[in-house]
Design a protein around this motif. Structure first.
Motif, PDB file in Angstrom:
ATOM      1  N   ALA A 237       0.837  -1.201   0.000  1.00 44.12           N
ATOM      2  CA  ALA A 237       0.000   0.000   0.000  1.00 44.12           C
ATOM      3  C   ALA A 237       0.871   1.249   0.000  1.00 44.12           C
ATOM      4  CB  ALA A 237      -0.923  -0.012   1.212  1.00 44.12           C
ATOM      5  N   LEU A 238       2.094   1.135   0.566  1.00 39.84           N
ATOM      6  CA  LEU A 238       3.016   2.272   0.601  1.00 39.84           C
ATOM      7  C   LEU A 238       4.394   1.855   0.101  1.00 39.84           C
ATOM      8  CD1 LEU A 238       2.272   3.820   4.122  1.00 39.84           C
ATOM      9  CD2 LEU A 238       1.477   4.640   1.888  1.00 39.84           C
ATOM     10  N   MET A 239       5.048   2.761  -0.613  1.00 40.32           N
ATOM     11  CA  MET A 239       6.435   2.524  -1.013  1.00 40.32           C
ATOM     12  C   MET A 239       7.338   3.003   0.115  1.00 40.32           C
ATOM     13  SD  MET A 239       6.950   3.782  -4.863  1.00 40.32           S
ATOM     14  CE  MET A 239       5.923   4.971  -5.416  1.00 40.32           C
ATOM     15  N   ARG A 240       8.450   2.299   0.306  1.00 44.98           N
ATOM     16  CA  ARG A 240       9.410   2.754   1.313  1.00 44.98           C
ATOM     17  C   ARG A 240      10.271   3.880   0.785  1.00 44.98           C
ATOM     18  NH1 ARG A 240       9.761  -1.336   5.295  1.00 44.98           N
ATOM     19  NH2 ARG A 240       9.120  -3.282   4.359  1.00 44.98           N
ATOM     20  N   THR A 241      10.479   3.874  -0.509  1.00 43.97           N
ATOM     21  CA  THR A 241      11.369   4.853  -1.139  1.00 43.97           C
ATOM     22  C   THR A 241      10.617   5.525  -2.281  1.00 43.97           C
ATOM     23  OG1 THR A 241      13.204   3.385  -0.608  1.00 43.97           O
ATOM     24  CG2 THR A 241      13.655   5.130  -2.182  1.00 43.97           C
ATOM     25  N   PRO A 242       9.995   6.666  -2.018  1.00 41.35           N
ATOM     26  CA  PRO A 242       9.146   7.282  -3.046  1.00 41.35           C
ATOM     27  C   PRO A 242       9.934   8.146  -4.025  1.00 41.35           C
ATOM     28  CG  PRO A 242       8.948   8.503  -1.012  1.00 41.35           C
ATOM     29  CD  PRO A 242       9.937   7.399  -0.747  1.00 41.35           C
ATOM     30  N   ILE A 243      11.095   7.674  -4.425  1.00 33.04           N
ATOM     31  CA  ILE A 243      11.976   8.443  -5.305  1.00 33.04           C
ATOM     32  C   ILE A 243      12.895   7.447  -5.975  1.00 33.04           C
ATOM     33  CG2 ILE A 243      13.597   8.820  -3.379  1.00 33.04           C
ATOM     34  CD1 ILE A 243      14.126  11.595  -4.494  1.00 33.04           C
ATOM     35  N   ASN A 244      13.292   7.715  -7.218  1.00 34.39           N
ATOM     36  CA  ASN A 244      14.178   6.793  -7.942  1.00 34.39           C
ATOM     37  C   ASN A 244      15.627   7.229  -7.854  1.00 34.39           C
ATOM     38  OD1 ASN A 244      12.475   4.833  -8.822  1.00 34.39           O
ATOM     39  ND2 ASN A 244      12.083   5.788 -10.808  1.00 34.39           N
ATOM     40  N   GLY A 245      16.515   6.282  -7.740  1.00 41.34           N
ATOM     41  CA  GLY A 245      17.940   6.568  -7.846  1.00 41.34           C
ATOM     42  C   GLY A 245      18.513   7.439  -6.755  1.00 41.34           C
ATOM     43  N   ALA A 246      17.832   7.522  -5.615  1.00 42.39           N
ATOM     44  CA  ALA A 246      18.329   8.368  -4.534  1.00 42.39           C
ATOM     45  C   ALA A 246      19.134   7.541  -3.541  1.00 42.39           C
ATOM     46  CB  ALA A 246      17.181   9.049  -3.827  1.00 42.39           C
ATOM     47  N   ARG A 247      19.972   8.206  -2.788  1.00 43.77           N
ATOM     48  CA  ARG A 247      20.804   7.562  -1.772  1.00 43.77           C
ATOM     49  C   ARG A 247      20.234   7.949  -0.416  1.00 43.77           C
ATOM     50  NH1 ARG A 247      25.003   9.972   0.865  1.00 43.77           N
ATOM     51  NH2 ARG A 247      24.806  11.805  -0.459  1.00 43.77           N
ATOM     52  N   LEU A 248      20.061   6.920   0.431  1.00 47.30           N
ATOM     53  CA  LEU A 248      19.610   7.208   1.788  1.00 47.30           C
ATOM     54  C   LEU A 248      20.727   7.961   2.490  1.00 47.30           C
ATOM     55  CD1 LEU A 248      17.333   6.535   3.938  1.00 47.30           C
ATOM     56  CD2 LEU A 248      18.883   4.736   4.698  1.00 47.30           C
ATOM     57  N   SER A 249      20.506   9.232   2.817  1.00 46.31           N
ATOM     58  CA  SER A 249      21.602  10.029   3.364  1.00 46.31           C
ATOM     59  C   SER A 249      21.480  10.207   4.869  1.00 46.31           C
ATOM     60  CB  SER A 249      21.671  11.394   2.682  1.00 46.31           C
ATOM     61  OG  SER A 249      20.430  12.044   2.779  1.00 46.31           O
ATOM     62  N   SER A 250      20.308   9.989   5.403  1.00 44.46           N
ATOM     63  CA  SER A 250      20.155  10.086   6.842  1.00 44.46           C
ATOM     64  C   SER A 250      18.966   9.253   7.278  1.00 44.46           C
ATOM     65  CB  SER A 250      19.959  11.548   7.253  1.00 44.46           C
ATOM     66  OG  SER A 250      19.911  11.647   8.655  1.00 44.46           O
ATOM     67  N   GLY A 251      19.204   8.374   8.233  1.00 46.52           N
ATOM     68  CA  GLY A 251      18.161   7.467   8.684  1.00 46.52           C
ATOM     69  C   GLY A 251      17.283   8.074   9.758  1.00 46.52           C
ATOM     70  N   PHE A 252      16.409   7.231  10.266  1.00 49.68           N
ATOM     71  CA  PHE A 252      15.448   7.630  11.283  1.00 49.68           C
ATOM     72  C   PHE A 252      16.107   7.470  12.652  1.00 49.68           C
ATOM     73  CE2 PHE A 252      11.819   6.912  14.077  1.00 49.68           C
ATOM     74  CZ  PHE A 252      10.823   7.719  13.543  1.00 49.68           C
ATOM     75  N   GLY A 253      15.886   8.419  13.558  1.00 41.66           N
ATOM     76  CA  GLY A 253      16.390   8.250  14.914  1.00 41.66           C
ATOM     77  C   GLY A 253      17.160   9.460  15.404  1.00 41.66           C
ATOM     78  N   MET A 254      17.846   9.295  16.552  1.00 44.55           N
ATOM     79  CA  MET A 254      18.598  10.406  17.136  1.00 44.55           C
ATOM     80  C   MET A 254      19.788  10.731  16.240  1.00 44.55           C
ATOM     81  SD  MET A 254      17.131  11.484  19.818  1.00 44.55           S
ATOM     82  CE  MET A 254      18.360  12.499  20.637  1.00 44.55           C
ATOM     83  N   ARG A 255      20.028  11.977  16.042  1.00 45.61           N
ATOM     84  CA  ARG A 255      21.213  12.378  15.275  1.00 45.61           C
ATOM     85  C   ARG A 255      21.524  13.824  15.605  1.00 45.61           C
ATOM     86  NH1 ARG A 255      19.434  14.224   9.169  1.00 45.61           N
ATOM     87  NH2 ARG A 255      17.941  15.755   9.887  1.00 45.61           N
ATOM     88  N   LYS A 256      22.767  14.161  15.325  1.00 46.56           N
ATOM     89  CA  LYS A 256      23.163  15.554  15.476  1.00 46.56           C
ATOM     90  C   LYS A 256      22.636  16.278  14.247  1.00 46.56           C
ATOM     91  CE  LYS A 256      26.993  18.365  16.915  1.00 46.56           C
ATOM     92  NZ  LYS A 256      28.379  18.490  17.295  1.00 46.56           N
ATOM     93  N   HIS A 257      21.818  17.261  14.453  1.00 45.51           N
ATOM     94  CA  HIS A 257      21.202  17.916  13.311  1.00 45.51           C
ATOM     95  C   HIS A 257      22.251  18.675  12.509  1.00 45.51           C
ATOM     96  CE1 HIS A 257      18.675  20.458  10.841  1.00 45.51           C
ATOM     97  NE2 HIS A 257      17.712  19.583  11.069  1.00 45.51           N
TER      98      HIS A 257
END
Ligand SMILES: [Zn+2]
Length: 405
Positions: A237-257
């Motif tokens: 019902a949902l795509m995990r990656t709604p874009i083609n050819g992109a690189r995951l540059s930052s995941g979900f969770g705590m991070r230094k903004h």
């Protein structure tokens, strides 16, 4: 280099070059005659036709008619043309051209035929038949290398990646020892030559010990889709990656903004991609919100059902026709990557919200699409068993051929 001018008047004034004539033994008997002529490098159709003995006016009219269905400027050196002459004429320059026919690509036939008042042109599709073919391999370093080593066509590999992208994260999940098998249609012409690789009809991927099988199935209403062995649609019902050819540059969770400098929760995933890269609706739904929203910049939120929503941030612009309340379908372009709001570079910030709370798109168990039931499920099982048997048979034959040399 400036484009060649090939307007009819100019073609008519082009110095005559003599094209290669194949099988053009002059036939003085009164019978239908056929020539095959070839477009030489630097020549053009007018020169080819007049070189084959056609009167300029006849060649001119045939080319003018051709323009209705095909731009002669697109012709490439090496293109062959069949010239069919009317039967009541003898083989001299007065030949009456009946049909000019050529195949600009493996799947198209263009014909220019004589009518009562000149010529008319038409295009036809080459009739293709499908023959199943198989490929399989074990991943050593990468899926691409394994596919290449096992002779799997690139178009088939790309289709397989697309099909599995609902369930498999190709950057993170795939590892050495994982394997795949796929059966797809090879499309062949009447001569039996391969014209192109067609659609996948069956595939299986073994990822970290888990089998993901999928079968192409056309239901009794004529809708084709891919299902797993239980008759559950592979499409989520949902795509995990709604874009083609992109690189995951930052995941979900705590991070230094990266902009604000302090640690905080990143409630979505970022996909780095050039400005202007299209962003797709992750699922069917309704546009709930569209506009500027603080640090998100240009922002869209879609509602998919009573539980799930998705949100998209930092867009450079929205797609045409996207406004609050508009309906979107999975895969529709809703906007384009940008860096509006708080962003250091162009990327898509993507969120999946479950009951109004952001969840990790990588881990969320995606709601599945359709599940076949009853008669439809029985029909599906018959199809999937047939495909499975066919695959087994073809891979045995393939192994025999491979070991024969
Ligand atoms: Zn983000």
């Amino acid at each position: 280099m400036s484009p060649k001018h090939q307007d009819a008047e100019e073609i008519a004034s082009v110095a005559e070059t003599v094209p290669v004539l194949e099988g053009s033994e002059k036939n003085s008997e009164i019978s239908s005659r056929q020539d095959t002529v070839v477009l030489e490098k630097g020549s053009n159709l007018m020169a080819v036709l007049t070189g084959a003995g056609l009167e300029r006016s006849v060649a001119y009219n045939a080319i003018e008619a051709l323009r209705d269905v095909y731009n002669p400027r697109k012709l490439r050196a090496g293109q062959e043309f069949d010239l069919v002459y009317a039967s009541e004429t003898s083989g001299d320059t007065g030949d009456l051209l009946d049909t000019l026919r050529f195949q600009p690509d493996a799947e198209t036939i263009v014909s220019v035929s004589r009518t009562d008042d000149g010529f008319s042109a038409s295009t036809d599709k080459v009739e293709l038949t499908s023959a199943p073919n198989v490929s399989s391999g074990t991943i050593d370093q990468s899926l691409f290398m394994a596919a290449e080593k096992n002779g799997m066509p690139l178009s088939v590999l790309m289709e397989m990646i697309k099909l599995y992208s609902y369930d498999v994260d190709f950057q993170r999940d795939i590892q050495p020892g994982d394997s795949f098998e796929v059966m797809y249609d090879d499309m062949k012409n009447a001569k039996g030559d391969l014209v192109r690789h067609g659609d996948i009809v069956y595939a299986s991927m073994n990822v970290r010990g888990k089998d993901y099988r999928l079968y192409s199935y056309t239901d009794s209403d004529g809708n084709q889709d891919f299902y797993n062995e239980n008759g559950e649609s592979f499409r989520r019902a949902l795509m995990r990656t709604p874009i083609n050819g992109a690189r995951l540059s930052s995941g979900f969770g705590m991070r230094k903004h990266p902009v604000l400098g302090y640690s905080r929760m990143h409630k979505g995933v970022d996909f780095a991609a050039p400005t202007g890269t299209p962003i797709f609706a992750a699922g069917n739904g309704t546009v709930e919100r569209v506009g500027k929203v603080g640090g998100y910049g240009n922002y869209i939120r879609l509602r998919h059902n009573s539980t799930y929503e998705t949100a998209y941030g930092h867009m450079s612009r929205f797609a045409k026709g996207i406004h609050a309340g508009s309906r979107v379908k999975q895969g529709d372009i809703i906007g384009y990557v940008g860096m509006t709001g708080t962003a250091t570079g162009p990327h898509l910030h993507f969120e999946i919200l479950k009951a109004e709370h952001q969840v990790n798109p990588i881990n969320v168990k995606m709601p599945s699409g359709r599940t076949l039931t009853g008669k439809e499920l029985n029909r599906f099982h018959a199809t999937s068993e047939k495909l499975q048997k066919q695959y087994a048979q073809l891979s045995i034959e393939g192994a025999k051929v491979a070991s024969a040399d």
